[in-house]
Scaffold this active site. Structure first.
Site, PDB file in Angstrom:
ATOM      1  N   VAL A 168      -2.242   4.729  -2.306  1.00  0.00           N
ATOM      2  CA  VAL A 168      -3.144   4.076  -1.502  1.00  0.00           C
ATOM      3  C   VAL A 168      -2.723   3.879  -0.081  1.00  0.00           C
ATOM      4  O   VAL A 168      -1.441   4.360   0.292  1.00  0.00           O
ATOM      5  CB  VAL A 168      -3.632   2.721  -2.144  1.00  0.00           C
ATOM      6  CG1 VAL A 168      -4.313   3.033  -3.667  1.00  0.00           C
ATOM      7  CG2 VAL A 168      -2.562   1.814  -2.435  1.00  0.00           C
ATOM      8  N   ASN A 199      12.751  11.981   6.077  1.00  0.00           N
ATOM      9  CA  ASN A 199      12.066  11.525   7.236  1.00  0.00           C
ATOM     10  C   ASN A 199      13.319  10.669   8.282  1.00  0.00           C
ATOM     11  O   ASN A 199      13.154  10.582   9.462  1.00  0.00           O
ATOM     12  CB  ASN A 199      10.914  10.525   7.084  1.00  0.00           C
ATOM     13  CG  ASN A 199       9.862  11.069   6.761  1.00  0.00           C
ATOM     14  OD1 ASN A 199       9.572  12.123   6.869  1.00  0.00           O
ATOM     15  ND2 ASN A 199       8.681  10.347   6.117  1.00  0.00           N
ATOM     16  N   ASP A 246     -10.194   5.486  -7.068  1.00  0.00           N
ATOM     17  CA  ASP A 246     -10.109   4.980  -5.776  1.00  0.00           C
ATOM     18  C   ASP A 246     -10.916   3.682  -5.824  1.00  0.00           C
ATOM     19  O   ASP A 246     -11.386   3.420  -7.059  1.00  0.00           O
ATOM     20  CB  ASP A 246     -10.645   6.001  -4.837  1.00  0.00           C
ATOM     21  CG  ASP A 246     -10.257   5.707  -3.453  1.00  0.00           C
ATOM     22  OD1 ASP A 246     -10.839   4.791  -2.809  1.00  0.00           O
ATOM     23  OD2 ASP A 246      -9.567   6.645  -2.829  1.00  0.00           O
ATOM     24  N   HIS A 249       8.119  10.590  -3.151  1.00  0.00           N
ATOM     25  CA  HIS A 249       7.660  11.001  -1.937  1.00  0.00           C
ATOM     26  C   HIS A 249       7.278  12.266  -1.514  1.00  0.00           C
ATOM     27  O   HIS A 249       8.230  13.249  -1.653  1.00  0.00           O
ATOM     28  CB  HIS A 249       8.663  10.742  -0.789  1.00  0.00           C
ATOM     29  CG  HIS A 249       8.491  10.842   0.439  1.00  0.00           C
ATOM     30  ND1 HIS A 249       9.058  11.081   1.702  1.00  0.00           N
ATOM     31  CD2 HIS A 249       7.040  10.342   1.176  1.00  0.00           C
ATOM     32  CE1 HIS A 249       8.475  11.269   2.758  1.00  0.00           C
ATOM     33  NE2 HIS A 249       7.257  10.749   2.425  1.00  0.00           N
ATOM     34  N   SER A 288       5.739   6.343   2.119  1.00  0.00           N
ATOM     35  CA  SER A 288       6.441   7.061   3.195  1.00  0.00           C
ATOM     36  C   SER A 288       7.312   6.267   3.911  1.00  0.00           C
ATOM     37  O   SER A 288       8.319   6.737   4.268  1.00  0.00           O
ATOM     38  CB  SER A 288       5.514   7.911   4.228  1.00  0.00           C
ATOM     39  OG  SER A 288       4.600   7.354   4.746  1.00  0.00           O
TER      40      SER A 288
HETATM   41  P1  NAD Z   1      -5.351   7.811   3.054  1.00  0.00           P
HETATM   42  O1  NAD Z   1      -5.906   6.786   3.990  1.00  0.00           O
HETATM   43  O2  NAD Z   1      -5.923   9.176   3.297  1.00  0.00           O
HETATM   44  O3  NAD Z   1      -6.009   7.521   1.756  1.00  0.00           O
HETATM   45  C1  NAD Z   1      -5.861   6.219   0.895  1.00  0.00           C
HETATM   46  C2  NAD Z   1      -6.856   6.253  -0.141  1.00  0.00           C
HETATM   47  O4  NAD Z   1      -6.497   5.040  -0.772  1.00  0.00           O
HETATM   48  C3  NAD Z   1      -8.060   6.059   0.340  1.00  0.00           C
HETATM   49  O5  NAD Z   1      -8.870   7.143  -0.169  1.00  0.00           O
HETATM   50  C4  NAD Z   1      -8.622   4.690  -0.110  1.00  0.00           C
HETATM   51  O6  NAD Z   1      -9.941   4.589  -0.327  1.00  0.00           O
HETATM   52  C5  NAD Z   1      -7.913   4.421  -1.176  1.00  0.00           C
HETATM   53  N1  NAD Z   1      -7.609   3.390  -1.397  1.00  0.00           N
HETATM   54  C6  NAD Z   1      -7.227   2.066  -0.485  1.00  0.00           C
HETATM   55  N2  NAD Z   1      -7.069   0.943  -0.921  1.00  0.00           N
HETATM   56  C7  NAD Z   1      -7.427   1.159  -2.562  1.00  0.00           C
HETATM   57  C8  NAD Z   1      -7.456   0.246  -3.669  1.00  0.00           C
HETATM   58  N3  NAD Z   1      -7.214  -1.109  -3.370  1.00  0.00           N
HETATM   59  N4  NAD Z   1      -7.788   0.650  -4.872  1.00  0.00           N
HETATM   60  C9  NAD Z   1      -7.970   2.301  -4.935  1.00  0.00           C
HETATM   61  N5  NAD Z   1      -7.825   2.818  -3.708  1.00  0.00           N
HETATM   62  C10 NAD Z   1      -7.660   2.465  -2.349  1.00  0.00           C
HETATM   63  O7  NAD Z   1      -3.905   7.787   2.911  1.00  0.00           O
HETATM   64  P2  NAD Z   1      -2.882   9.091   2.916  1.00  0.00           P
HETATM   65  O8  NAD Z   1      -2.559   9.509   3.986  1.00  0.00           O
HETATM   66  O9  NAD Z   1      -3.455   9.601   1.658  1.00  0.00           O
HETATM   67  O10 NAD Z   1      -1.430   8.234   2.480  1.00  0.00           O
HETATM   68  C11 NAD Z   1      -1.487   7.517   0.986  1.00  0.00           C
HETATM   69  C12 NAD Z   1      -0.037   6.957   1.023  1.00  0.00           C
HETATM   70  O11 NAD Z   1       0.821   8.164   0.957  1.00  0.00           O
HETATM   71  C13 NAD Z   1       0.631   6.168   1.889  1.00  0.00           C
HETATM   72  O12 NAD Z   1       1.427   5.182   1.213  1.00  0.00           O
HETATM   73  C14 NAD Z   1       1.317   6.869   3.048  1.00  0.00           C
HETATM   74  O13 NAD Z   1       2.234   6.331   3.451  1.00  0.00           O
HETATM   75  C15 NAD Z   1       1.699   7.913   1.890  1.00  0.00           C
HETATM   76  N6  NAD Z   1       2.130   9.252   2.455  1.00  0.00           N
HETATM   77  C16 NAD Z   1       1.460   9.863   3.596  1.00  0.00           C
HETATM   78  C17 NAD Z   1       1.640  10.981   4.099  1.00  0.00           C
HETATM   79  C18 NAD Z   1       1.054  11.816   4.914  1.00  0.00           C
HETATM   80  O14 NAD Z   1       1.409  12.819   5.767  1.00  0.00           O
HETATM   81  N7  NAD Z   1      -0.425  11.315   5.112  1.00  0.00           N
HETATM   82  C19 NAD Z   1       2.999  11.502   3.533  1.00  0.00           C
HETATM   83  C20 NAD Z   1       3.722  11.133   2.415  1.00  0.00           C
HETATM   84  C21 NAD Z   1       3.432   9.729   2.061  1.00  0.00           C
END
Ligand code: NAD
Length: 708
Positions: free
Chosen positions: A398, A498, A341, A448, A427
């Site tokens: 991220v 989705n 991270d 995904h 997503s």
């Molecule tokens: P989140 O905000 O919980 O986590 C994102 C993480 O990325 C954070 O810990 C942040 O510190 C880290 N981060 C940000 N910039 C960074 C960088 N430059 N280098 C390293 N780390 C970095 O988000 P999430 O819900 O875990 O979603 C993450 C990805 O998964 C997104 O692309 C989202 O669209 C996708 N996604 C989310 C879901 C959901 O239900 N939340 C489902 C499928 C896919």
């Protein structure tokens, strides 16, 4: 298939060994062989008693489901399952003692063989499973299971095994009275032999065949069980909405069959089984839950010429909600995981997500502390890209932001091994576009995952325009390695799950905007068998998410954007009212401080009710057909195969299994009838119900997605 052996003391041993199949299964051939062996032992005056056991790790894994696929009529059903039931009844009443020496898992028909025996001894091994899981595939135990188990342990105790497919370890089975002894593996056959040699004539008569049999806990007509049945029917209907015939049929077997003698009960069981074996719901469940999911898990479509990739070390970028989950399931599957991270604290926090889940398992006694520690020791939180060396795959999770993703892609690729693949868990952002920032787009795929990762079994493997077949194959290897179920999806906005699932909340909001009573919408969703009513569901994941997606589409498409029928509802809820959903305590529902929730009374004012309301069937049709139609479009556009469309709908968003999946619904109602219904919906509600040409052609040709 059945090895036959006798010894000097007059003990015959019947050993299951269906060498032609990966496991011991009951089918026409193996049962014919067992029947012959059983009759030979029963008819041989030198044989005093019989041991039934297996030469394979499992005892008998269950019935062969290919049998069911070919059953069209009740007569065919009787012909398929009747002989099995008859063989076991003959065994039970042969006058010779039979003992089941259960060396491994005995499920379905396998356990039914044991129940027909006069004594059951099982090896003391907690990985052994004993149960009657037929209900989970829309079936019932048709070799006496619905009759013998209640007569052995009582109706109340038997119902969870029959209605929910509960499985028991040897210890639990002993406590429940399903088996008589639990012994060490090396003592199994000696104990079986000793029991047979000591068994008197009375041991060969089952309690229910003896005079004065008292049904344990009472028959369905005695007070305790009667009360049970009062509630059971209603509870069942609330759970199944009448879509799943198997639990109803099982309840009928127990209620009717336990008021009569066993032979009549077995006949009742055969008839109820025939009802299921010929029902579309059961065929749908077996096709998708067993065959299609089995193929997806085996990677049946993966090109064989690409050597499989064996994973040892992987990396996850972004330790947020998704990244932490992906790291956890990967470590649990035995992989070394670099969890990266932007700062060390965030990376550590991601690791602690898995630690909490594991701690809970240890606290419940389901895992040894040492096992937890070894899993956690495989997760390496860091901020250092140099750690990506040696990783065979890097998964990016991220923020959903093109610039952030571009930056981590660049940094990662600079540090990754040349043959490693890069996967984005985006997503919403198409993979082909994200891959433009990659210096090795052939090795760039989408993976995904669904949230929460540790609970959701599906992963969409997204093929971008430049993704190579080898990268898809290796991504599939990874998904299999972490014990998830993959489907392959060609890149498009929102991908498959989705995109098709989105129609459910969208159509609900469209109807609300038209003035349809929200309670009617919610009830129709529930009655359709969806896991949650649509407006309640939007509240759970927040209307803001859909609102943001709409804003993004408007921005991306500019003047080409076509206003969607649900847009004004979203704008009203988010922009005007700030009713974003449960997370802010108000949405389509209100969430009183004392707990619970109810539809927000203000909805009637904001979205005035139409004078004329549709009937619930029309609402249900719009909610379900819109999803199926979108799935059909995805198939027509070559985004997903019919099989993966159905598997994805069941595992990705809980589409009712009784319908076989989003496409299965179309086959279930008949493509012709489905197209006619959509044509009528399109005339009344607009172009979103227009069917793709390939589906219309299929329907007019009298075809189906799954030809019989
Ligand atoms: P989140 O905000 O919980 O986590 C994102 C993480 O990325 C954070 O810990 C942040 O510190 C880290 N981060 C940000 N910039 C960074 C960088 N430059 N280098 C390293 N780390 C970095 O988000 P999430 O819900 O875990 O979603 C993450 C990805 O998964 C997104 O692309 C989202 O669209 C996708 N996604 C989310 C879901 C959901 O239900 N939340 C489902 C499928 C896919």
């Amino acid at each position: 298939m059945i090895d036959y052996k006798t010894d000097a003391e007059g003990i015959a041993t019947l050993t299951w060994n269906v060498a032609s199949r990966p496991m011991n299964v009951l089918n026409a051939e193996s049962m014919a062989a067992f029947d012959a062996a059983m009759r030979r032992a029963a008819g041989d005056p030198l044989v005093k008693g019989v041991i039934v056991t297996s030469a394979r790790p499992e005892f008998v894994a269950g019935g062969d489901l290919d049998l069911i696929r070919d059953i069209r009529t009740a007569e065919e059903s009787f012909a398929a399952s009747g002989p099995v039931s008859a063989t076991l009844r003959l065994l039970e009443t042969s006058g010779k003692p039979f003992v089941a020496a259960i060396n491994g898992t005995a499920l379905g028909g396998g356990l039914e063989i044991c129940l027909a025996c006069h004594h059951r001894i099982v090896v003391d091994d907690p990985t052994i499973q004993l149960g009657l899981p037929e209900v989970t595939l829309g079936l019932l135990p048709a070799a006496g299971g619905t009759q013998r188990l209640p007569r052995m342990i009582g109706i109340k105790q038997a119902l969870p095994y029959l209605l929910e497919g509960r499985k028991a370890t040897p210890a639990a089975a002993l406590a429940a009275g399903i088996v008589d002894e639990v012994v060490r593996a090396d003592q199994l056959l000696d104990r079986a032999r000793a029991w047979l040699l000591a068994a008197g004539a009375e041991a060969t008569v089952k309690p229910w065949d003896a005079k004065g049999f008292r049904f344990p806990g009472g028959t369905p007509q005695t007070p305790g069980p009667t009360q049970l049945f009062f509630g059971a029917g209603g509870d069942l209907l609330a759970r199944t909405q009448g879509l799943y015939p198997a639990p109803e049929a099982i309840l009928a077997c127990v209620y009717d069959g336990c008021q009569v003698d066993l032979d009549t009960g077995l006949k009742i069981e055969q008839r109820q089984f025939a009802r299921l074996a010929t029902s579309p719901a059961t065929k749908n469940m077996i096709r998708t839950l067993f065959h299609a999911m089995g193929e997806a898990n085996r990677l049946a479509d993966r090109p064989k010429y690409i050597p499989p990739r064996a994973y040892q070390r992987i990396a996850v970028l972004g330790a947020g909600m998704m990244g932490a989950g992906i790291a956890y399931v990967s470590a649990q599957a035995g992989l070394d995981v670099v969890l990266l991270d932007a700062n060390q604290g965030a990376a550590e926090k991601g690791k602690s997500y898995g630690a909490k889940l594991l701690d809970a398992q240890v606290a419940k006694g389901r895992m040894e502390a040492a096992k937890r520690d070894s899993i956690l020791a495989r997760v390496h939180p860091t901020t250092d890209y140099a750690q990506l060396t040696g990783c065979q795959i890097v998964i990016e999770a991220v923020f959903e932001d093109r610039a952030v993703k571009a930056e981590v892609t660049r940094k990662a690729e600079a540090a990754m091994d040349p043959e490693a693949i890069f996967a984005s868990n985006t997503s919403t952002l198409p993979i082909t576009g994200l891959a433009e920032t990659s210096s090795r787009a052939a090795q760039f795929v989408g993976l995904h995952f669904f949230s929460p990762v540790e609970k959701m079994p599906l992963v969409e493997v997204i093929r971008g325009r430049q993704t190579s077949e080898a990268s898809i194959a290796h991504a599939l290897d990874f998904v299999k390695r972490i014990r998830k179920t993959p489907i392959v999806v060609n890149d498009c906005p929102a991908f498959y799950a989705n995109r098709a699932f989105g129609m459910y909340p969208y159509e609900a909001m469209t109807m609300l905007g038209e003035g349809v009573d929200p309670a009617l919408i919610e009830n129709a969703g529930r009655m359709a068998g969806m896991p949650m009513p649509p407006l309640a569901l939007i509240d759970e994941f927040s209307a803001e998410l859909l609102y943001k997606a709409m804003k993004q589409a408007r921005e991306d498409q500019g003047s080409a954007y076509r206003e969607q029928p649900q847009d004004h509802v979203l704008i009203t809820m988010v922009e005007k009212l700030g009713r974003l959903g449960r997370k802010v305590g108000q949405g389509f529902y209100e969430y009183p401080a004392e707990g619970g929730k109810r539809l927000w009374t203000g909805l009637a004012e904001v979205f005035p009710r139409a004078v004329e309301q549709p009937d619930v069937e029309q609402v249900r049709q719009r909610l379900m057909y819109s999803q199926s139609l979108e799935a059909a479009r995805c198939v027509a556009e070559g985004i997903v195969s019919p099989r993966d469309a159905d598997v994805g709908s069941l595992l990705g968003w809980g589409f009712p299994a009784a319908l076989g999946g989003a496409l299965g619904l179309i086959d279930t109602v008949g493509p012709d009838a489905f197209v006619d219904a959509c044509d009528a919906l399109a005339r009344r509600h607009g172009a979103r119900f227009e069917v793709p040409a390939t589906l219309r052609d299929l329907a007019r040709a009298g075809g189906r997605y799954y030809p019989a």
